[in-house]
Design a protein around this motif. Structure first.
Motif: not given
Length: 188
Positions: A14-43
């Motif tokens: 972890p690098r944000l205190g005891d939290v592993r912070l994962i940033a999912v960035d990119g332009p609008s409409g690229a699919g960030k939310t969908r990817f983030a939700n899938r990764l969040a579920a896997a985590l």
């Protein structure tokens, strides 16, 4: 593949205190939310903070960071639960019940500028999701359900600002992983 990525994240320190912070960035409409939700579920249903929830309207595209730092990142860094109110785009104000984000082992930050230079030293993983401009435009119109001239004008201005930000910040080049949001393939 998403399970392998989740395992990779959890094996990183972890690098944000005891939290592993994962940033999912990119332009609008690229699919960030969908990817983030899938990764969040896997985590194991890791919390996802959407930067759009912290914007104070269309003109706060990149200046919201102080609000994010004070309400979300700083408490998580200290091992405390973060609390913030979501921006209501219809009421044009922060409203509703406060959202809480516990300091879980992994937390995702999803949205335009989530992997910006200021936060990179505290990121466990920086992901950049991209897709062809035409597809991103279609997705934004479909997602927001607004094909009006006024909305198109806001979206054009938003996209131009994104392009400038990504060029100056060098976001994609600094990302640990590039995702093709059109196919969800891994580019790097």
């Amino acid at each position: 593949m998403i399970d392998d990525l989740a395992a990779y994240v959890m094996n990183r320190p972890p690098r944000l205190g005891d939290v592993r912070l994962i940033a999912v960035d990119g332009p609008s409409g690229a699919g960030k939310t969908r990817f983030a939700n899938r990764l969040a579920a896997a985590l194991g249903d890791a919390p996802v903070v959407h930067t759009d929830d912290l914007l104070n309207g269309w003109d706060d595209q990149f200046t919201f960071w102080t609000r994010l730092e004070e309400n979300v990142l700083s408490p998580l860094r200290l091992g405390r639960t973060a609390t913030y109110r979501r921006y209501d785009w219809d009421k044009k104000d922060f409203a509703g019940r406060p959202l809480t984000v516990p300091p879980r082992p992994a937390v995702l930050l999803e949205g335009v500028s989530a992997a910006r230079r200021d936060i990179r030293p505290e990121l466990t993983l920086a992901v950049f999701v991209d897709a062809p401009p035409e597809l991103r435009w279609e997705r934004a119109i479909a997602r927001d359900g607004d094909d009006s001239v006024a909305y198109r004008k806001y979206l054009e201005r938003w996209r131009a600002a994104e392009d400038r930000h990504f060029a100056v910040d060098d976001t994609a080049a600094q990302a640990d992983l590039i995702i093709d949001g059109a196919t969800e393939g891994w580019a790097r």
